[in-house]
Motif scaffolding. Structure first.
Motif, mmCIF file in Angstrom:
data_model
loop_
_atom_site.group_PDB
_atom_site.id
_atom_site.type_symbol
_atom_site.label_atom_id
_atom_site.label_comp_id
_atom_site.label_asym_id
_atom_site.label_seq_id
_atom_site.Cartn_x
_atom_site.Cartn_y
_atom_site.Cartn_z
ATOM 1 N N SER A 180 0.828 -1.209 0.000
ATOM 2 C CA SER A 180 0.000 0.000 0.000
ATOM 3 C C SER A 180 0.860 1.256 0.000
ATOM 4 O O SER A 180 0.519 2.254 -0.646
ATOM 5 C CB SER A 180 -0.938 -0.002 1.214
ATOM 6 N N LEU A 181 1.978 1.226 0.717
ATOM 7 C CA LEU A 181 2.900 2.366 0.702
ATOM 8 C C LEU A 181 3.440 2.603 -0.708
ATOM 9 O O LEU A 181 3.559 3.753 -1.152
ATOM 10 C CB LEU A 181 4.058 2.138 1.664
ATOM 11 N N ILE A 182 3.745 1.524 -1.413
ATOM 12 C CA ILE A 182 4.220 1.646 -2.799
ATOM 13 C C ILE A 182 3.166 2.350 -3.642
ATOM 14 O O ILE A 182 3.469 3.258 -4.420
ATOM 15 C CB ILE A 182 4.550 0.261 -3.379
ATOM 16 N N GLY A 183 1.907 1.927 -3.485
ATOM 17 C CA GLY A 183 0.829 2.554 -4.252
ATOM 18 C C GLY A 183 0.675 4.023 -3.946
ATOM 19 O O GLY A 183 0.483 4.855 -4.842
ATOM 20 N N ILE A 184 0.778 4.374 -2.668
ATOM 21 C CA ILE A 184 0.676 5.771 -2.251
ATOM 22 C C ILE A 184 1.819 6.595 -2.834
ATOM 23 O O ILE A 184 1.606 7.688 -3.371
ATOM 24 C CB ILE A 184 0.698 5.861 -0.710
ATOM 25 N N PHE A 185 3.013 6.056 -2.752
ATOM 26 C CA PHE A 185 4.208 6.752 -3.246
ATOM 27 C C PHE A 185 4.080 7.012 -4.753
ATOM 28 O O PHE A 185 4.328 8.126 -5.237
ATOM 29 C CB PHE A 185 5.436 5.882 -2.968
ATOM 30 N N ILE A 186 3.662 5.995 -5.494
ATOM 31 C CA ILE A 186 3.513 6.123 -6.943
ATOM 32 C C ILE A 186 2.418 7.131 -7.295
ATOM 33 O O ILE A 186 2.565 7.936 -8.222
ATOM 34 C CB ILE A 186 3.210 4.753 -7.579
ATOM 35 N N GLY B 132 8.226 7.686 -6.758
ATOM 36 C CA GLY B 132 7.715 6.384 -6.345
ATOM 37 C C GLY B 132 8.451 5.247 -7.015
ATOM 38 O O GLY B 132 8.764 4.228 -6.383
ATOM 39 N N LEU B 133 8.741 5.422 -8.285
ATOM 40 C CA LEU B 133 9.484 4.397 -9.028
ATOM 41 C C LEU B 133 10.892 4.235 -8.462
ATOM 42 O O LEU B 133 11.394 3.111 -8.328
ATOM 43 C CB LEU B 133 9.548 4.766 -10.513
ATOM 44 N N ILE B 134 11.523 5.356 -8.104
ATOM 45 C CA ILE B 134 12.850 5.294 -7.480
ATOM 46 C C ILE B 134 12.767 4.510 -6.169
ATOM 47 O O ILE B 134 13.620 3.670 -5.866
ATOM 48 C CB ILE B 134 13.395 6.706 -7.230
ATOM 49 N N ALA C 2 14.621 0.969 -5.350
ATOM 50 C CA ALA C 2 15.493 0.859 -4.174
ATOM 51 C C ALA C 2 15.029 -0.271 -3.264
ATOM 52 O O ALA C 2 15.849 -1.019 -2.706
ATOM 53 C CB ALA C 2 15.498 2.183 -3.407
ATOM 54 N N PHE C 3 13.717 -0.413 -3.121
ATOM 55 C CA PHE C 3 13.138 -1.496 -2.318
ATOM 56 C C PHE C 3 13.528 -2.864 -2.875
ATOM 57 O O PHE C 3 13.991 -3.746 -2.139
ATOM 58 C CB PHE C 3 11.618 -1.334 -2.289
ATOM 59 N N LEU D 219 12.503 1.601 1.669
ATOM 60 C CA LEU D 219 11.365 2.268 1.040
ATOM 61 C C LEU D 219 10.757 3.316 1.961
ATOM 62 O O LEU D 219 10.490 4.455 1.544
ATOM 63 C CB LEU D 219 10.314 1.226 0.655
ATOM 64 N N TYR D 220 10.533 2.961 3.212
ATOM 65 C CA TYR D 220 9.944 3.906 4.169
ATOM 66 C C TYR D 220 10.834 5.128 4.373
ATOM 67 O O TYR D 220 10.342 6.261 4.471
ATOM 68 C CB TYR D 220 9.706 3.212 5.510
ATOM 69 N N ILE D 221 12.138 4.919 4.442
ATOM 70 C CA ILE D 221 13.066 6.035 4.646
ATOM 71 C C ILE D 221 13.048 6.983 3.455
ATOM 72 O O ILE D 221 13.006 8.209 3.618
ATOM 73 C CB ILE D 221 14.493 5.509 4.905
#
Length: 209
Positions: free
Chosen positions: A118-124, A131-133, A137-138, A155-157
């Motif tokens: 879900s964090l990935i989706g939010i970031f993107i 978000g892609l970066i 990195a993740f 990813l969180y950082i």
């Protein structure tokens, strides 16, 4: 602003309660809460059922987060009363609410996933380039260390640093730090297992069909 905060928190939480793990259960017959490390998220689906189920669960959990941010953006576009700072706060509150819904869904007795997909989706949804970066990195950190857990916190950082540097107010960064603390709490057992060498490794997932 208070009314808008309540709306996005409630809507985000309810969307967050939609779980990809439920679809995986229907298709595989396996309850992710009863296998692996008992987490109803994409990482446990990958480690317990294989990469195909991991991708399925991840796509659903990423998709709901993107949908939440997109809906709030549409709402903000029709409301000219919010400042740039207020819009930023509302978007990050929405993202936090989705993760809370995913992690503590009411229909699972508040025991869900850990919010990474879900964090990935939010970031993107907030910024697809950054978000892609974060996603790259993740993936890189997970593969290099052979532990998804390391990739998660990388990813969180990155997400928190991006909020600090790119947003017009400090509140998105504070929200991001709160999410990191929640992630740390939910990953305590993973951290302990990694210290003892019993945490499942990324390569184990590719051995499953």
């Amino acid at each position: 602003m208070l009314y808008a905060n309540i709306i996005v928190l409630l809507a985000g939480y309810l969307l967050g309660c939609v779980h990809g793990s439920n679809i995986a259960k229907l298709l595989s017959g396996v309850n992710l809460k009863e296998v692996g490390h008992g987490n109803a998220g994409a990482s446990n689906a990958t480690l317990s059922l294989g990469w195909k189920y991991g991708i399925l669960v991840a796509l659903i959990d990423i998709g709901k987060a993107i949908a939440a941010i997109v809906l709030v953006r549409l709402y903000l576009n029709n409301m000219e009363t919010f400042t740039t700072e207020q819009a930023s706060i509302l978007l990050y509150l929405t993202g936090a609410a989705v993760i809370l819904g995913h992690n503590f869904p009411i229909h699972m007795n508040f025991r869900g996933g850990k919010g990474t997909a879900s964090l990935i989706g939010i970031f993107i949804a907030l910024d697809w380039k950054l978000g892609l970066i974060g996603v790259l990195a993740f993936v890189a950190a997970s593969l290099i260390t052979n532990y998804i857990l390391i990739g998660v916190f990388v990813l969180y950082i990155i997400f928190a640093v991006t909020a600090l540097l790119m947003e017009p107010t400090i509140w998105p960064f504070i929200i991001s730090l709160t999410l990191i603390l929640i992630a740390l709490f939910l990953h305590i057992e993973n951290i302990k297992r990694m210290r003892h060498g019993t945490e499942p490794k990324v390569t184990a997932a590719f051995k499953k069909k």
